[in-house]
Design a protein around this motif. Structure first.
Motif, PDB file in Angstrom:
ATOM      1  N   ALA A  41     -32.838 -64.947  -3.746  1.00 42.62           N
ATOM      2  CA  ALA A  41     -34.018 -65.358  -2.921  1.00 42.62           C
ATOM      3  C   ALA A  41     -33.123 -65.547  -1.526  1.00 42.62           C
ATOM      4  O   ALA A  41     -33.802 -64.856  -0.469  1.00 42.62           O
ATOM      5  CB  ALA A  41     -34.605 -66.555  -3.229  1.00 42.62           C
ATOM      6  N   PRO A  42     -31.939 -66.204  -1.460  1.00 44.97           N
ATOM      7  CA  PRO A  42     -31.763 -66.656  -0.146  1.00 44.97           C
ATOM      8  C   PRO A  42     -30.893 -65.470   0.604  1.00 44.97           C
ATOM      9  O   PRO A  42     -30.592 -65.694   1.922  1.00 44.97           O
ATOM     10  CB  PRO A  42     -30.700 -67.610  -0.170  1.00 44.97           C
ATOM     11  CG  PRO A  42     -30.731 -68.119  -1.504  1.00 44.97           C
ATOM     12  CD  PRO A  42     -31.416 -67.050  -2.461  1.00 44.97           C
ATOM     13  N   THR A  43     -30.734 -64.279   0.323  1.00 42.85           N
ATOM     14  CA  THR A  43     -30.080 -62.971   0.463  1.00 42.85           C
ATOM     15  C   THR A  43     -30.941 -62.083   1.105  1.00 42.85           C
ATOM     16  O   THR A  43     -32.417 -62.133   0.880  1.00 42.85           O
ATOM     17  CB  THR A  43     -29.280 -62.359  -0.531  1.00 42.85           C
ATOM     18  OG1 THR A  43     -29.960 -61.817  -1.333  1.00 42.85           O
ATOM     19  CG2 THR A  43     -28.314 -63.513  -1.359  1.00 42.85           C
ATOM     20  N   ALA A  44     -30.688 -61.053   1.740  1.00 42.17           N
ATOM     21  CA  ALA A  44     -31.326 -59.966   2.080  1.00 42.17           C
ATOM     22  C   ALA A  44     -31.300 -58.737   1.017  1.00 42.17           C
ATOM     23  O   ALA A  44     -31.695 -57.554   1.432  1.00 42.17           O
ATOM     24  CB  ALA A  44     -31.130 -59.478   3.606  1.00 42.17           C
ATOM     25  N   CYS A  45     -30.718 -58.783  -0.116  1.00 38.43           N
ATOM     26  CA  CYS A  45     -30.501 -58.069  -1.055  1.00 38.43           C
ATOM     27  C   CYS A  45     -31.589 -57.393  -1.611  1.00 38.43           C
ATOM     28  O   CYS A  45     -32.644 -58.069  -2.161  1.00 38.43           O
ATOM     29  CB  CYS A  45     -29.597 -58.572  -2.116  1.00 38.43           C
ATOM     30  SG  CYS A  45     -29.423 -57.470  -3.586  1.00 38.43           S
ATOM     31  N   THR A  46     -31.608 -55.823  -1.753  1.00 41.24           N
ATOM     32  CA  THR A  46     -32.738 -55.141  -2.271  1.00 41.24           C
ATOM     33  C   THR A  46     -32.935 -55.594  -3.713  1.00 41.24           C
ATOM     34  O   THR A  46     -31.948 -55.718  -4.480  1.00 41.24           O
ATOM     35  CB  THR A  46     -32.521 -53.586  -2.240  1.00 41.24           C
ATOM     36  OG1 THR A  46     -32.549 -53.233  -0.783  1.00 41.24           O
ATOM     37  CG2 THR A  46     -33.499 -52.733  -2.784  1.00 41.24           C
ATOM     38  N   THR A  47     -34.083 -55.803  -4.264  1.00 39.41           N
ATOM     39  CA  THR A  47     -34.266 -56.260  -5.533  1.00 39.41           C
ATOM     40  C   THR A  47     -35.056 -55.335  -6.261  1.00 39.41           C
ATOM     41  O   THR A  47     -36.242 -55.108  -5.687  1.00 39.41           O
ATOM     42  CB  THR A  47     -34.917 -57.753  -5.548  1.00 39.41           C
ATOM     43  OG1 THR A  47     -34.037 -58.745  -4.807  1.00 39.41           O
ATOM     44  CG2 THR A  47     -34.850 -58.385  -6.822  1.00 39.41           C
TER      45      THR A  47
END
Length: 337
Positions: A41-47
């Motif tokens: 959640a705290p990242t901008a990572c594609t999920t």
């Protein structure tokens, strides 16, 4: 009736800043899922959220967005299965006035609307191949082109995608691009089916009874042990969404403030589902042992020793079964007595 603890902030396991008010349950499986949500959640990572229909993929996407630095911005949702193929490109990337028949005005696409926020692409497995190429470019270049446009527009959009399809199989059979799959599959979250998190059924039932009181106009306060046992023993092919609909139907049929019996769907309603490889769920030996013991305890109405007790059916001494219950973390609140 005893309900499992409904709080999902999960005390010390997650930072106090994280909140999951829409996620009901405290089973090991859902805690593992929320542990992954807390990580990404705290990242901008594609999920990429994977799971059967009705497991709550949109709620998990919302939990990721609500606990991210983008929480003050918009989470834009697109159901790739609900849009005609000829409209998806315009929906995602927008179009200029006069770019095609019927384009009477300029339209801003979902990517631009979600700038600095989150774009949730539900049912991504339904996206046509020709659109997959353009989506991949948008993800890689962080730029989009409106239909009929003369230039590119830079966007800062976090992508969360979801599907109930086996994308690896879709790739192998040529229906989904491998490069797009690898770009989306940076941080996968596999949601457990309801039949693999039966410990959460009492909490979910309580939640739905409270939620549906206004809609149904019925003041239902509780559910019988027999009805709860019916719910615990059902296979739930439709998962949590199906459970909600079953509870609503049972509330409407209830004659007083107690749900005495559950009107479960018949095999005919589910098209008499047959077990296939796609229905097979990988589990560890310990998970299989835990599920088997729980099913036996439910069948024996919580009786461990003596004639027709669970130990007798399992072929082990009562003391051995008691030790297994302790090791597997199974308490009386996990089965109907």
């Amino acid at each position: 009736m005893r309900y499992a603890k409904e709080s999902t902030c999960l005390s010390d396991e997650f930072p106090a800043i994280l909140h999951f008010p829409d996620i009901i349950g405290n089973s090991r499986e859902i805690r593992q899922t929320l542990h992954l949500v807390a990580k990404v959640a705290p990242t901008a990572c594609t999920t990429l959220i994977l799971g059967e229909t009705g497991t709550g993929k949109e709620l998990i996407a919302k939990a990721i967005h609500d606990n991210s630095p983008r929480r003050s911005k918009t989470m834009v949702k697109v159901n790739c299965a609900a849009l005609p193929a000829n409209l998806i490109e315009s929906e995602l990337f927008g179009h200029e006035r006069g770019s095609f028949t019927g384009a009477f005005e300029r339209r801003i696409g979902k990517f631009e609307l979600a700038h600095n926020g989150t774009l949730f692409l539900d049912e991504i497995g339904e996206l046509p191949l020709e659109l997959q190429v353009k989506l991949l470019r948008a993800l890689q270049e962080k730029e989009i082109e409106r239909i009929g446009g003369k230039g590119s527009t830079t966007v800062d959009t976090r992508i969360i995608a979801a599907t109930n399809r086996d994308l690896e199989k879709e790739v192998a059979e040529g229906r989904f691009r491998a490069d797009l799959y690898y770009r989306l599959n940076i941080f996968p979250i596999n949601l457990p089916s309801l039949r693999n998190r039966r410990d959460d059924i009492p909490s979910l039932v309580h939640h739905f009874i409270c939620k549906l009181t206004t809609r149904t106009g019925k003041e239902i306060t509780t559910i019988s042990k027999y009805a709860l046992k019916q719910l615990m023993n059902y296979s739930w092919p439709g998962n949590i969404r199906e459970l909600e609909h079953v509870i609503e139907r049972s509330m409407l049929l209830a004659e007083d403030k107690l749900i005495h019996e559950i009107q479960l769907p018949s095999n005919k309603e589910h098209g008499q589902r047959k077990t296939t490889l796609m229905d097979f769920t990988l589990k560890t030996i310990e998970e299989n042992e835990r599920d088997h013991i729980l099913n036996t305890l439910n069948y024996c109405k919580g009786r461990i020793s003596g004639s027709h007790g669970a130990a007798e059916f399992l072929g082990v001494p009562p003391s051995t079964l008691s030790s297994k219950l302790k090791r597997l973390g199974i308490g009386k609140n996990h089965f109907v007595v």
